[in-house]
Design a protein around this motif. Structure first.
Motif, PDB file in Angstrom:
ATOM      1  N   SER A  66       0.815  -1.224   0.000  1.00 20.26           N
ATOM      2  CA  SER A  66       0.000   0.000   0.000  1.00 20.26           C
ATOM      3  C   SER A  66       0.842   1.264   0.000  1.00 20.26           C
ATOM      4  N   PHE A  67       2.164   1.142  -0.129  1.00 19.73           N
ATOM      5  CA  PHE A  67       2.993   2.338  -0.075  1.00 19.73           C
ATOM      6  C   PHE A  67       2.721   3.243  -1.269  1.00 19.73           C
ATOM      7  N   ALA A  68       2.898   4.533  -1.060  1.00 21.45           N
ATOM      8  CA  ALA A  68       2.638   5.512  -2.107  1.00 21.45           C
ATOM      9  C   ALA A  68       3.757   5.473  -3.133  1.00 21.45           C
ATOM     10  N   THR A  69       3.377   5.642  -4.381  1.00 22.09           N
ATOM     11  CA  THR A  69       4.356   5.838  -5.444  1.00 22.09           C
ATOM     12  C   THR A  69       4.156   7.250  -5.961  1.00 22.09           C
ATOM     13  N   ARG A 145       3.933  -1.028 -10.811  1.00 24.16           N
ATOM     14  CA  ARG A 145       3.833   0.445 -10.889  1.00 24.16           C
ATOM     15  C   ARG A 145       5.047   1.099 -10.243  1.00 24.16           C
ATOM     16  N   PHE A 146       5.481   0.565  -9.107  1.00 26.73           N
ATOM     17  CA  PHE A 146       6.668   1.078  -8.414  1.00 26.73           C
ATOM     18  C   PHE A 146       7.904   0.963  -9.322  1.00 26.73           C
ATOM     19  N   ILE A 150      10.467   3.822 -11.075  1.00 28.34           N
ATOM     20  CA  ILE A 150      11.930   3.819 -11.034  1.00 28.34           C
ATOM     21  C   ILE A 150      12.480   4.027 -12.440  1.00 28.34           C
ATOM     22  N   ARG A 151      11.935   3.306 -13.422  1.00 28.57           N
ATOM     23  CA  ARG A 151      12.393   3.472 -14.807  1.00 28.57           C
ATOM     24  C   ARG A 151      12.203   4.906 -15.285  1.00 28.57           C
ATOM     25  N   GLN A 152      11.041   5.477 -15.011  1.00 25.39           N
ATOM     26  CA  GLN A 152      10.775   6.848 -15.437  1.00 25.39           C
ATOM     27  C   GLN A 152      11.734   7.825 -14.767  1.00 25.39           C
ATOM     28  N   GLN A 153      11.999   7.632 -13.486  1.00 23.85           N
ATOM     29  CA  GLN A 153      12.878   8.544 -12.761  1.00 23.85           C
ATOM     30  C   GLN A 153      14.334   8.388 -13.212  1.00 23.85           C
ATOM     31  N   LEU A 154      14.721   7.177 -13.584  1.00 24.66           N
ATOM     32  CA  LEU A 154      16.095   6.959 -14.057  1.00 24.66           C
ATOM     33  C   LEU A 154      16.358   7.679 -15.379  1.00 24.66           C
ATOM     34  N   PRO A 158      18.650  13.339 -12.027  1.00 27.93           N
ATOM     35  CA  PRO A 158      18.466  14.165 -10.825  1.00 27.93           C
ATOM     36  C   PRO A 158      17.143  13.882 -10.115  1.00 27.93           C
ATOM     37  N   ASN A 159      16.099  13.565 -10.882  1.00 24.22           N
ATOM     38  CA  ASN A 159      14.810  13.240 -10.271  1.00 24.22           C
ATOM     39  C   ASN A 159      14.865  11.932  -9.507  1.00 24.22           C
TER      40      ASN A 159
END
Length: 168
Positions: A66-69, A145-146, A150-154, A158-159
């Protein structure tokens, strides 16, 4: 990894291992049973492939992630996260007996779209295999989704550092 070493020792060990691996080849960790913070630490250390059973292990324990992404800010309320690390919901807990809400509000997985916490709680208490199956479907969807985040942020490094700090 995960043989009793401290988080600091794990990072040191990972750095040593990754430094000896050729950059042209994928670096993999197999058999990980750690959670989201372990995945973030591995990716930050330079690991490319992570194989693990965390979402399925939680399902067998009757727990829903249930952790937020970043994409789904605020999934799961703090009062509902009864897992010991605060990132999951324990569906064996009697507080869910009459909870006619999805596992996680806003989640579009099959389990959340078609079943309530109360029903899944009932399945688990009755030892019905469908309870663990629905939790496995939810947990795999949530973890996917998590990993997508990670892929999108990589893609924008910097994000990624900001993303890691926000998860911690």
């Amino acid at each position: 990894l995960q043989t009793g070493e401290s988080p600091g020792e794990r990072e040191t060990l990972l750095a040593e291992i990754v430094s000896k691996c050729p950059e042209a080849h994928p670096r993999a960790v197999m058999g990980l049973s750690g959670g989201p913070l372990d995945v973030l630490m591995l990716v930050k250390s330079g690991i490319d492939v992570i194989e693990g059973t965390y979402p399925l292990e939680l399902a067998t324990l009757g727990e829903a992630l249930s952790f937020a992404t970043e994409m789904r800010e605020g999934m799961g309320g703090e009062e509902e996260m009864t897992g010991k690390d605060g990132w999951k919901i324990n569906l064996h807990d009697g507080i869910h007996r009459h909870a006619n809400v999805p596992l996680v509000e806003g989640c579009d997985c099959y389990a959340c779209r078609t079943h309530t916490r109360a029903y899944i709680h009932h399945l688990l208490v009755a030892s019905e295999m469908l309870g663990e199956t629905l939790l496995a479907l939810h947990n795999i969807s949530h973890y996917t989704r998590f990993l997508d985040q990670i892929r999108q942020q990589l893609a924008n490094l910097p994000n990624y550092e900001h993303f890691i700090r926000k998860q911690l």
